[in-house]
Design a protein around this motif. Sequence first.
Motif, PDB file in Angstrom:
ATOM      1  N   TYR A 177       3.775   8.496   9.501  1.00 16.72           N
ATOM      2  CA  TYR A 177       2.287   9.420   9.175  1.00 16.72           C
ATOM      3  C   TYR A 177       2.148  10.358  10.305  1.00 16.72           C
ATOM      4  O   TYR A 177       1.877  11.567  10.137  1.00 16.72           O
ATOM      5  N   GLU A 215     -14.287   6.410   4.177  1.00 16.30           N
ATOM      6  CA  GLU A 215     -13.198   5.434   3.540  1.00 16.30           C
ATOM      7  C   GLU A 215     -13.089   4.324   4.476  1.00 16.30           C
ATOM      8  O   GLU A 215     -11.864   3.884   4.731  1.00 16.30           O
ATOM      9  N   ASP A 247      -6.958  16.959   6.241  1.00 11.66           N
ATOM     10  CA  ASP A 247      -6.685  15.498   7.075  1.00 11.66           C
ATOM     11  C   ASP A 247      -6.039  15.686   8.282  1.00 11.66           C
ATOM     12  O   ASP A 247      -6.101  15.878   9.442  1.00 11.66           O
ATOM     13  N   LEU A 252      -6.671   3.333   8.587  1.00 11.52           N
ATOM     14  CA  LEU A 252      -6.704   2.074   8.111  1.00 11.52           C
ATOM     15  C   LEU A 252      -6.522   1.143   9.249  1.00 11.52           C
ATOM     16  O   LEU A 252      -5.759   0.135   9.389  1.00 11.52           O
ATOM     17  N   PHE A 264     -12.613   1.213   4.672  1.00  9.92           N
ATOM     18  CA  PHE A 264     -12.325  -0.102   4.029  1.00  9.92           C
ATOM     19  C   PHE A 264     -11.124  -0.964   4.766  1.00  9.92           C
ATOM     20  O   PHE A 264     -10.908  -1.921   4.295  1.00  9.92           O
ATOM     21  N   LEU A 273       1.884   4.916   0.082  1.00  7.63           N
ATOM     22  CA  LEU A 273       1.631   6.244   0.293  1.00  7.63           C
ATOM     23  C   LEU A 273       2.773   7.076   0.070  1.00  7.63           C
ATOM     24  O   LEU A 273       3.916   6.709  -0.158  1.00  7.63           O
ATOM     25  N   ASN A 281      -1.171  13.721   1.258  1.00 10.79           N
ATOM     26  CA  ASN A 281      -0.595  13.283   2.454  1.00 10.79           C
ATOM     27  C   ASN A 281       0.655  14.509   2.586  1.00 10.79           C
ATOM     28  O   ASN A 281       1.924  14.279   2.950  1.00 10.79           O
ATOM     29  N   ILE A 339      -0.212   4.662  10.974  1.00 13.55           N
ATOM     30  CA  ILE A 339       0.282   4.035   9.471  1.00 13.55           C
ATOM     31  C   ILE A 339       1.602   4.257   9.268  1.00 13.55           C
ATOM     32  O   ILE A 339       1.972   5.374   9.735  1.00 13.55           O
ATOM     33  N   LYS A 390     -11.771  12.079  11.769  1.00 16.69           N
ATOM     34  CA  LYS A 390     -10.949  10.594  11.917  1.00 16.69           C
ATOM     35  C   LYS A 390     -10.959  10.667  13.396  1.00 16.69           C
ATOM     36  O   LYS A 390     -10.675  11.607  14.308  1.00 16.69           O
ATOM     37  N   THR A 392      -9.160   2.992  -1.863  1.00 20.91           N
ATOM     38  CA  THR A 392      -7.737   3.629  -2.339  1.00 20.91           C
ATOM     39  C   THR A 392      -7.246   2.838  -3.160  1.00 20.91           C
ATOM     40  O   THR A 392      -6.780   1.524  -3.087  1.00 20.91           O
ATOM     41  N   LYS A 394      -3.533   7.795  -3.966  1.00 15.17           N
ATOM     42  CA  LYS A 394      -2.589   8.359  -3.122  1.00 15.17           C
ATOM     43  C   LYS A 394      -1.426   8.953  -4.061  1.00 15.17           C
ATOM     44  O   LYS A 394      -0.891   7.939  -4.981  1.00 15.17           O
ATOM     45  N   LYS A 420      -9.777   6.674  -4.261  1.00 15.54           N
ATOM     46  CA  LYS A 420      -9.077   7.612  -3.376  1.00 15.54           C
ATOM     47  C   LYS A 420      -7.533   7.383  -4.160  1.00 15.54           C
ATOM     48  O   LYS A 420      -7.305   6.144  -3.953  1.00 15.54           O
ATOM     49  N   HIS A 444       0.838  -1.087  -0.146  1.00 12.44           N
ATOM     50  CA  HIS A 444      -0.068   0.213  -0.092  1.00 12.44           C
ATOM     51  C   HIS A 444       0.787   1.060   0.072  1.00 12.44           C
ATOM     52  O   HIS A 444       1.683   1.369   0.775  1.00 12.44           O
ATOM     53  N   GLU A 463      -6.843  16.071  -0.817  1.00 15.91           N
ATOM     54  CA  GLU A 463      -7.028  15.786   0.357  1.00 15.91           C
ATOM     55  C   GLU A 463      -5.217  16.297   0.738  1.00 15.91           C
ATOM     56  O   GLU A 463      -4.449  15.970   0.119  1.00 15.91           O
ATOM     57  N   ASP A 481      -5.414  11.942  -2.429  1.00 18.14           N
ATOM     58  CA  ASP A 481      -4.637  12.455  -1.101  1.00 18.14           C
ATOM     59  C   ASP A 481      -3.115  12.516  -1.396  1.00 18.14           C
ATOM     60  O   ASP A 481      -2.243  11.570  -1.889  1.00 18.14           O
TER      61      ASP A 481
END
Length: 385
Positions: free
Chosen positions: A57, A326, A248, A302, A328, A22, A199, A52, A272, A140, A168, A166, A20, A223, A197
């Motif tokens: 993060y 989101e 975010d 996540l 998921f 990011l 980030n 994350i 969040k 995502t 990244k 979404k 994944h 985002e 996103d």
Amino acid sequence: MATIVEIDTYIVDIPTIRPHVLAMATMHHQSIVLVRLRDSDGIEGIGEGTTIGGLSYGEESPEGIKLAIDTYIAPVLETCDPSQVGAAMAKIGKSVFGNHLAKCAVETALLDLAGKRLGVPVSTLIGGGAIRDRLPVAWTLASGDTARDIEEAERVLAERRHNIFKLKIGKRDVRADVAHVAAIKRAVGDRGSVRVDVNQNWSEAQADLGMKLLEEAGVDLVEQPVARHDHAAMARLSAKHVVPLMADEALHGPADAFAIAACGGARVFAVKIAQSGGLLPAHAVATIAQAGGVGLYGGTMLEGGVGTAASAHVFATLPSLAWGTELFGPLLLTEDILAEPLRYADFHLSVPTGPGLGIALDEDRVAFHRRDRRSPTLHVVAGRG
Ligand SMILES: O=C(O)/C=C\C=C/C(=O)O
Ligand SMILES: [Mn+2]
């Protein structure tokens, strides 16, 4: 008055179904911090505090979340009445600064326990109860490969699991990132919504170019394009571009929500529970957004099934949720930690309906995957239990 007689905080490491990618980290597994409380009447509550990419993060790591709970929060929690969640969290806040993910895990477990004691879902304990029983769920696309992302989008569209995507971005040159996004938007077309996103990885100048090009490519939302502290840049970008800017990482509770809404720093908030410090402060963030005309999106860190269910309970109470969610997280992991996996169907997640969070752990699977399974660190309150 009931008391807390057992607090068990542990980390569960579960592989992701694919890498994944990011801007700040590539994940191959998720490290879920679980908190299990038991009170003197034998009622249990579970909570989750998950982030994350270690410390890449945010300012809390899985190991740090566990330490904060075991060393600093547990001794205060032992002196509290678990049925008075607000009072317990206020008392913890007097001796624990920040540490929002650790606080979120504990508050969630207290709400789960309180809901079970009262025989009502957690959503009933928040903002007057649920006004929806299912939530739209984005997916995502972050495999790191455009063609693979398109394949994944086609699959989840065909399965009627997701039609909000979404992407990244932020690691490559702005124009290369935009080309990646535009290719996916062309493939998806009007079958779905595409958002990005960044980030925090763009400068204001890069964000100016990026937001203009993304708008032209048909992207619906951008985002956290710039650094979380730069509210002035967020406000200039938000005013200048048609595509809405979503906050975010800039959102760590009601005070940030008020500051960003007041300066026009974002037109949408990713709410969040983890970054807010719990479900109750997350609801406060959403209320400030509503008061300031800021749109709402239900964000994720996540989390596994516990944090995802907790988020679903608070998002179910929000009068408006124009941008969906989101939630998921469990779908990104190779194994589910719940006895009964959460239900995803017809592009939505069903909000659990049982008492408390309305979920239970798969005890064998969690025991197998818990990081300290050779030496469990059960914390029994001295003289109780
Ligand atoms: O990584 C994902 O797929 C979803 C959200 C994670 C963090 C964020 O929103 O910044
Ligand atoms: Mn984000």
